[in-house]
Scaffold this motif. Structure first.
Motif, PDB file in Angstrom:
ATOM      1  N   TYR A  74       0.830   9.347  -5.822  1.00  0.00           N
ATOM      2  CA  TYR A  74       0.594  10.642  -5.298  1.00  0.00           C
ATOM      3  C   TYR A  74       1.920  11.482  -5.131  1.00  0.00           C
ATOM      4  CZ  TYR A  74      -4.012   9.387  -3.584  1.00  0.00           C
ATOM      5  OH  TYR A  74      -5.165   9.055  -3.663  1.00  0.00           O
ATOM      6  N   LEU A  75       3.055  10.841  -5.664  1.00  0.00           N
ATOM      7  CA  LEU A  75       4.313  11.844  -5.684  1.00  0.00           C
ATOM      8  C   LEU A  75       4.998  11.455  -7.098  1.00  0.00           C
ATOM      9  CD1 LEU A  75       5.894  11.064  -2.038  1.00  0.00           C
ATOM     10  CD2 LEU A  75       4.333  12.801  -2.940  1.00  0.00           C
ATOM     11  N   VAL A  76       5.398  12.576  -7.535  1.00  0.00           N
ATOM     12  CA  VAL A  76       6.130  12.567  -8.820  1.00  0.00           C
ATOM     13  C   VAL A  76       7.450  13.511  -8.471  1.00  0.00           C
ATOM     14  CG1 VAL A  76       4.312  12.379 -10.200  1.00  0.00           C
ATOM     15  CG2 VAL A  76       5.194  14.622  -9.743  1.00  0.00           C
ATOM     16  N   ARG A  94       7.403  15.558  -4.945  1.00  0.00           N
ATOM     17  CA  ARG A  94       6.404  16.669  -4.870  1.00  0.00           C
ATOM     18  C   ARG A  94       5.118  15.980  -4.944  1.00  0.00           C
ATOM     19  NH1 ARG A  94       4.931  21.429  -8.494  1.00  0.00           N
ATOM     20  NH2 ARG A  94       2.858  21.069  -7.235  1.00  0.00           N
ATOM     21  N   SER A  95       3.819  16.414  -4.495  1.00  0.00           N
ATOM     22  CA  SER A  95       2.699  15.876  -4.774  1.00  0.00           C
ATOM     23  C   SER A  95       2.261  16.242  -6.486  1.00  0.00           C
ATOM     24  CB  SER A  95       1.481  16.815  -3.937  1.00  0.00           C
ATOM     25  OG  SER A  95       0.229  16.473  -4.112  1.00  0.00           O
ATOM     26  N   ARG A  96       1.816  15.041  -6.668  1.00  0.00           N
ATOM     27  CA  ARG A  96       1.227  14.986  -8.069  1.00  0.00           C
ATOM     28  C   ARG A  96       0.121  15.785  -8.550  1.00  0.00           C
ATOM     29  NH1 ARG A  96       0.387   9.474 -11.523  1.00  0.00           N
ATOM     30  NH2 ARG A  96      -0.240  10.389 -13.376  1.00  0.00           N
ATOM     31  N   VAL A 124       0.780  -1.139   0.248  1.00  0.00           N
ATOM     32  CA  VAL A 124       0.090   0.190   0.045  1.00  0.00           C
ATOM     33  C   VAL A 124       0.841   1.149  -0.013  1.00  0.00           C
ATOM     34  CG1 VAL A 124      -1.628   1.438   1.201  1.00  0.00           C
ATOM     35  CG2 VAL A 124      -1.921  -1.022   1.008  1.00  0.00           C
ATOM     36  N   TRP A 125       1.885   1.194   0.897  1.00  0.00           N
ATOM     37  CA  TRP A 125       2.768   2.397   1.059  1.00  0.00           C
ATOM     38  C   TRP A 125       3.379   2.396  -0.546  1.00  0.00           C
ATOM     39  CZ3 TRP A 125       4.675   5.860   4.187  1.00  0.00           C
ATOM     40  CH2 TRP A 125       5.947   6.435   4.022  1.00  0.00           C
ATOM     41  N   PHE A 152      -6.003  18.894 -10.243  1.00  0.00           N
ATOM     42  CA  PHE A 152      -5.573  18.850 -11.577  1.00  0.00           C
ATOM     43  C   PHE A 152      -4.035  18.102 -11.261  1.00  0.00           C
ATOM     44  CE2 PHE A 152      -3.290  22.767 -10.550  1.00  0.00           C
ATOM     45  CZ  PHE A 152      -2.344  22.492 -11.127  1.00  0.00           C
ATOM     46  N   ASP A 153      -3.753  17.211 -12.227  1.00  0.00           N
ATOM     47  CA  ASP A 153      -2.428  16.117 -12.198  1.00  0.00           C
ATOM     48  C   ASP A 153      -1.277  17.320 -12.875  1.00  0.00           C
ATOM     49  OD1 ASP A 153      -0.375  14.462 -12.819  1.00  0.00           O
ATOM     50  OD2 ASP A 153      -1.806  13.013 -13.353  1.00  0.00           O
ATOM     51  N   ILE A 154      -0.419  17.421 -12.156  1.00  0.00           N
ATOM     52  CA  ILE A 154       0.828  18.679 -12.541  1.00  0.00           C
ATOM     53  C   ILE A 154       1.476  17.866 -13.651  1.00  0.00           C
ATOM     54  CG2 ILE A 154       0.816  19.564 -10.214  1.00  0.00           C
ATOM     55  CD1 ILE A 154       3.498  18.090  -9.977  1.00  0.00           C
TER      56      ILE A 154
END
Length: 194
Positions: free
Chosen positions: A51-53, A101-103, A43-44, A114-116
């Motif tokens: 959620y991170l990019v 950072r947060s996606r 899950v991690w 929105f999705d960055i």
């Protein structure tokens, strides 16, 4: 396993669980996800990937290295029967910064998430001007009397058609009159329901 061979008890549990998730508060869901991510390594890993990019994968206005012309979302491929099909873009990990950072972000123009990694010059539809109360829609409104102020969140929510944008003279039910890049909101303001 076919759908018909699924245990009826499992189907009922699945339905009830879906209803409970839908009814749960945002805070309850966040707590549950945090607990799961710490307890279950898969899950991690899934949450990290979802959620991170890297900062390099964010698409921003004026970024020549990620222009719309080179955007795979805007290209089509020919298929054998002569029909065109849109190519679905996958976020690319670019060389450079490995800082995460947060996606997902919230746009301060359209007030949507929105999705960055897929932000383009055609992603956001918004009104550049603020809306104001339409006097013709509220002819008998008494702000000093029982009605109270017109220009407040409650009235905007219950009567969006009673507010006009100065940029296009359209009411608040109409789609934005400008198209452009999503602008990331750095305030703590989130759309209702979040």
């Amino acid at each position: 396993m076919t759908e018909n061979s699924v245990n009826p008890q499992l189907q009922e549990q699945s339905h009830l669980l879906n209803c409970a998730i839908h009814a749960a508060s945002r805070e309850r869901l966040q707590i549950t996800i945090k607990k799961l991510s710490l307890a279950v390594p898969h899950v991690w890993d899934h949450l990290i990937n979802e959620y991170l990019v890297t900062e390099d994968s964010a698409r921003q206005e004026g970024d020549a290295s990620k222009s719309d012309a080179s955007d795979p979302e805007n290209k089509s491929d020919e298929i054998g029967d002569g029909k065109e099909e849109k190519v679905q873009a996958q976020p690319k990990q670019l060389a450079g910064s490995k800082r995460l950072r947060s996606r997902y972000a919230f746009c301060d123009q359209c007030e949507k998430e929105f999705d960055i990694t897929t932000n383009t010059s055609k992603s956001c539809r918004y009104h550049p001007d603020m809306s104001y109360p339409d006097d013709e829609f509220f002819p008998d409104w008494d702000e000093d009397g029982p009605h109270g102020p017109i220009d407040c969140d409650d009235v905007r929510e219950s009567h969006p058609e009673g507010f006009i944008y100065g940029c296009c003279d359209q009411d608040s039910l109409q789609a934005g009159c400008e198209i452009g890049w999503h602008n990331e909101s750095y305030s703590s303001k989130r759309p209702k329901g979040w």
